[in-house]
Structure formats: C-alpha cells, structure tokens
Scaffold this active site. Structure first.
Site, PDB file in Angstrom:
ATOM      1  N   GLY A  51      25.967  38.467 144.769  1.00 21.23           N
ATOM      2  CA  GLY A  51      25.729  38.731 143.359  1.00 21.23           C
ATOM      3  C   GLY A  51      24.416  39.459 143.143  1.00 21.23           C
ATOM      4  N   SER A  52      24.351  40.246 142.067  1.00 18.86           N
ATOM      5  CA  SER A  52      23.085  40.854 141.674  1.00 18.86           C
ATOM      6  C   SER A  52      22.226  39.816 140.965  1.00 18.86           C
ATOM      7  CB  SER A  52      23.345  42.057 140.763  1.00 18.86           C
ATOM      8  OG  SER A  52      23.988  43.078 141.481  1.00 18.86           O
ATOM      9  N   GLY A  53      20.981  40.165 140.721  1.00 16.12           N
ATOM     10  CA  GLY A  53      20.057  39.243 140.071  1.00 16.12           C
ATOM     11  C   GLY A  53      19.112  38.579 141.054  1.00 16.12           C
ATOM     12  N   HIS A  54      19.279  38.901 142.357  1.00 18.47           N
ATOM     13  CA  HIS A  54      18.426  38.315 143.395  1.00 18.47           C
ATOM     14  C   HIS A  54      17.493  39.365 144.020  1.00 18.47           C
ATOM     15  CE1 HIS A  54      21.023  34.871 143.028  1.00 18.47           C
ATOM     16  NE2 HIS A  54      22.072  35.529 143.484  1.00 18.47           N
ATOM     17  N   LYS A 102      26.092  35.013 152.792  1.00 21.56           N
ATOM     18  CA  LYS A 102      25.490  33.770 152.295  1.00 21.56           C
ATOM     19  C   LYS A 102      26.615  32.795 151.970  1.00 21.56           C
ATOM     20  CE  LYS A 102      22.997  35.162 148.775  1.00 21.56           C
ATOM     21  NZ  LYS A 102      23.711  36.428 148.617  1.00 21.56           N
ATOM     22  N   ASP A 107      31.626  34.578 147.925  1.00 22.77           N
ATOM     23  CA  ASP A 107      31.195  35.540 148.947  1.00 22.77           C
ATOM     24  C   ASP A 107      31.996  35.356 150.220  1.00 22.77           C
ATOM     25  OD1 ASP A 107      29.267  35.973 147.021  1.00 22.77           O
ATOM     26  OD2 ASP A 107      27.567  35.900 148.386  1.00 22.77           O
ATOM     27  N   HIS A 214      21.242  30.448 141.706  1.00 22.55           N
ATOM     28  CA  HIS A 214      21.869  30.804 140.435  1.00 22.55           C
ATOM     29  C   HIS A 214      21.533  29.773 139.369  1.00 22.55           C
ATOM     30  CE1 HIS A 214      24.493  31.891 143.862  1.00 22.55           C
ATOM     31  NE2 HIS A 214      24.445  33.058 143.297  1.00 22.55           N
TER      32      HIS A 214
END
Lengths: 326, 326
Positions: A51-54, A102, A107, A214
């Site tokens: 996911g994006s945001g990391h 991960k 994922d 998250h």
C-alpha cells in the site's frame, strides 16, 4: 485534517509523478516504478510493493543496490496482481526475480497470484514478518511485516547487484528477516486522504504499544511516558523475542509526523539500552523510512549482523530513500 | 501535544547524543557538533549554527563536503557566542573559517560577537536571506534565511573540500544565496517542547502563506487549497522576485510533520510550474531538510545553477542529512 493533495483519488498517481520528476533515474508506467535504465542481463530482479502511505517504502527504494521495481497500491491497499505481473516480467534479466512481500493478507495473496500468472519467469518469494507486537491482527495472519523490509531490500539488493543467483539472494533475504525484529509505538493516529478523519482514537494521555503501520491495534494502550521509558518498552519487546547480541543494525524509524529531533532522542535511549545488554550498534538508520502517513510515533527495528550482512549493508546504494557511495 | 522526549530542558542535549551515537563520524563537545576526524590542514573550515528544532539543519549537515562544525542553540534560540568561538577555533586548519549565518537578529549578533572574540583566526561571514515572504519580521531585519542555507552549506562545503581559499569559498557562498529564493506555507502550527502548546493558531480552513521557520507570521492567511494552487502561490512569490530561467536546483522541503507522499505531490506541481516558465529542474531535493518541529506544510527553494554550482552540488557529501558518492 489539511493535506497537500489535489484530489484524494489521485494522490498516489500525483505522488508517483513527483517521485519520477525528482529522480530521473526512475520511471513510472502503469502504476509501477522501475529503474529507468531497465533490467541488467544476468542480474536477479527484485520486486516489492504494498500500500501507499508508507513512503519512502517501497518506490523510494528502487534503484542501484536495492529494488528493480516497486508496485504501489492505493493508500494502505495492496497492489493488484496485474501490477506485480508487469513488474516481474519487466525486470527479469534472465536470472529470475525475487518478490519481497510484507506479511499482510492482501499483499501475500496478490503476490502469490502474480507469481502464478507470471509465465516464463523464475520467481522466489520472501515473506517479511518482523513485527513482534502481535501474532495476528486486522490485516495479517501471523506477524506483520514492517521495518525489516528496508533491511531485506537493501541487503538482498546488494547481493543481487554482485551477481549472486536467485536461490542465494532469496536465502540471504530470508536470513535477514529471520535475524530482524521490530516494535512500533504510536502517539497519534494517522488520517488517510480518502477518509479525512483519524483512523483510530487515541487520547492525549495515551500511546498505542505495538501499533501497526496502518494504525492497526497493537498490544495495549499505555500512559504517555518519557522517550526513555517508551524506548525501553519497544526494546524489551524486541529483546524478549530475539536477544540482543553482537553487532546490530538498528533503525529508529519515524511514523511520518514525528520531528527528527525526537527520533534522535529515542535513538540515544535505544543505543543505551543496547549497550546495557552488552551488544553493539554497528550500523544504524534514524529517520522516516516506513511511515504511516502523518502518524506521530516511532518504531525500532534490530537486525543481528554478521560479516557478510554488514558488507552488503555497506555496499553502494542509489535510491531516493537510501543513498550512499563506496 | 505528546512528544518523544525525556525532559523539555534536556531535549537538545539528548538529541545531540543520539545524533553522534548514530553517526560515529561526528563528535559533540560543549554543545558543538564536529567532524570526529578534526580539521584538515589547509582546508577552509565551515561553521554554521542556529536554533534547534530545524533538524537536520544544521548539525545534520556536518561531515565531508559540507560543514566542519555546527552550533545548535536551544529550540528556536540562537547559539551563544562561546559555542561559535569554540567551533571556529577548533575547525581552523590554517586557511580561515567561513561562518554561514541565517538572517535572524540573534544569530547575526552572536556570530558577529564570536567573530570579534575569535582571535588569530581569519573569518568571513556569509548571510543567508533567501525567504521572499516578508521584508522584516518578528525575528529579523530584512529577509529571513531558510532553505538556501542547505544549498550554501553544500556548495561552499564542496568548494572548501577542493582546497579553494577563504575568499573564493565566501564569494561562491554569497553567490548561491544571491541566486536562491524561498517561500513557505504552513498548514498547522508547531509546538515547542518547552511550551507544549501550538505557537500560533491556524484554523482548519486556512493556511499561512510565507510562514517563517519558527512559526513567524507570513504575508497573509488564505483559505486551504489544493496542492496545485498552494505550489503555484509559492512559486509565484519566488518567480516574482527572481524569474525562473535556465537550469534550477529545486528543493521541496517538509516542515517536519508532512508526509513524504504529500511532498512528492507538491514537487510534481512545482516541476510543472517550472516547465511552464520554460526553465528546467536540473537538480532537486524532496524531503525534510529545514524543519519547524512538528509543523505541517512545505517550503520551496529555488537556486539558479551554472556549471560550477552544478559540479559542486554533485560533489560527494557524507553527512547525516545529505549523503551521496561520486
């Protein structure tokens, strides 16, 4: 919650356009970030994603000495198999491809599906599951993958750059994961662009021990405490799972909203804790590497080094997120 | 406001201990951060300093290719002359010392006093005053010094490393400042450890255009807008003061609490703006370089490059905050 975005639905695409504008050594096609120079014949390709945001994880770790491609999903959402299939085919230089995954259910499933769909490419997957906080959680069966991803991508990437075969790159990647442990503590929630509201509620008096990247729940709420006490709580969780011994690679990672000054305060306490156990901080990282949007807090990741891992950690790397020369 | 600290009165000392624990190439003595290897005979020494809370500025820019020493004051407070005198004497390799001073009244006075007190060392000071937002402000007569400090320290540091004489290093440092402009926009206030409360009030609906790095007022409040609109406001202020032409070094700097994903969204807009003016982003930085504790927002700094400045920018650098090889 104010955010520097144009449109919550376009934030990933806009950020990727900014990434490649800032780093001409990278290219983005169909929501995959590649090295612009393409695959090197005979080199094992490394693909990761999530996911994006990391940020900088994962796209910020594409480049010489680390990943060949990264597949960013929407914010806090797994990449789709099509992205991973395309990335895998594109980076195959004839020596096969390592998937660094991960341990989050989405994922894992999507990388597995992509590995089935990607024909004519030899693929080995390594699962990263270094977070000692919880055994199962909102997003994961087993332990979550977090900070050790940076170590796995760096060290396996260096080995691939040296020309090692796929089986050896995969073996060392798994070894890095096996030697690594993480624990995170949140002072605040994060806020996704789509919701515009905090993901969870955390009173001013409390912290979340063992928070996920998250904002998933950790082990427990605890009263806010000093950096020394919070660092000790994190390090006790790590040390209790894998005793601190010998030369260590230690990362104090910011969640995205925490000032660097505070991360250094935490690092001083972590280093003192390590010394107290008779171990040694041989290598370190302090900064924002695996973030959770605007969350305030930190995680600590420890890897037990040996000579080979230290040499590969020290090898040159040229990515937006990690960069050093010989 | 929760902070990862032990004691508001010890936060600077604790953070410096963490910095040198993480970076063994640095040493701290009497609240000055040095290169552990000491001065190189015949090389011009570079000393900078200023209030803490802007990390990695300045201590994070000590190392090969940048500063020889940094003098951190208390949070948002100038360093005292004694620190600067000690740093100046310690880094003098016989070729004199350049003081890089951001234009804040306290910094200017204390560096001037130190230059008078430092006997037997040839000193030249260069003033950084790149912020186009306001002419005079709470802390400053004239324009404030901000993001261009990173450019000045990197480029002058590279030139000093090549063995250039003090007058030449100072000339190029001044030239970098003259060719650079900055503008910052705050989405939130920052909170100092000592006060524990936001430095200023900013409603959820508004941003502060031209904010200073301590939260000083800028030009005006404006309604919160898209990344594209805010980037255009910042770039118009820069372009209106020094037209964007030719090859540019562009930094999109985070204030400390802004996610990297958002900074890349802003950078994409800044790069599009630059292209629209017929100029070119030849080099760039995106990340947290001159922060204001936990403030959310960004600043953009632009420097008009020439071949010499580009070469010096590209030269190897080995510091906690900027690091790359040949």
């Amino acid at each position: 919650m104010k955010k520097l975005i144009n449109d919550p639905g376009a934030v990933v695409e806009d950020a990727l356009n900014g990434l490649v504008a800032a780093h001409p050594s990278l290219a983005v096609r169909d929501r995959v970030v590649y090295r612009a120079a393409g695959p090197r014949p005979g080199k094992v390709g490394l693909v990761s994603g999530g996911g994006s945001g990391h940020e900088p994880l994962h796209a910020g770790f594409v480049g010489h000495g680390m990943l060949d491609a990264a597949c960013p999903g929407e914010v806090f959402t797994s990449p789709v198999p099509d992205q991973i299939v395309a990335a895998t085919a594109a980076v195959d230089g004839g020596a096969g491809v390592l998937h660094v995954v991960k341990n989050y259910t989405g994922d894992v499933l999507n990388f597995e599906m992509a590995a089935e769909l990607a024909e004519d490419v030899e693929i080995v997957s390594v699962l990263v599951n270094d977070d000692v906080a919880v055994q199962d959680s909102l997003y994961t069966a087993g332990r979550r993958g977090t900070g050790a991803t940076v170590f796995v991508e760096k060290i396996a990437g260096a080995l691939a750059e040296e020309g090692a075969p796929l089986a050896e790159v995969a073996r060392v990647a798994s070894e890095v994961n096996a030697r690594s442990r993480s624990f995170g503590i949140a002072l605040t929630s994060c806020t996704t662009p789509a919701s515009g509201k905090p993901t969870f509620e955390l009173p001013e008096s409390d912290v979340e021990l063992g928070v996920g990247i998250h904002g998933e729940p950790g082990r427990q709420r605890a009263p806010m405490a000093s950096a020394r006490e919070l660092a000790a709580l994190a390090m006790e969780a790590v040390h209790g799972d894998l005793p601190l011994e010998g030369d260590l690679l230690v990362m104090v990672n910011g969640m995205g909203g925490t000032p660097l000054m505070e991360l250094y305060v935490v690092f001083a306490e972590v280093a003192a804790y390590v010394r107290g156990k008779g171990a040694r901080v041989a290598r370190s990282l302090v900064g924002n590497y695996v973030t959770s949007l605007d969350m305030q807090g930190f995680s600590v990741t420890v890897c037990r080094l040996d000579d080979t891992l230290t040499r590969l950690w020290d090898a040159p790397v040229e990515t937006p997120g990690l960069r050093w020369g010989r």
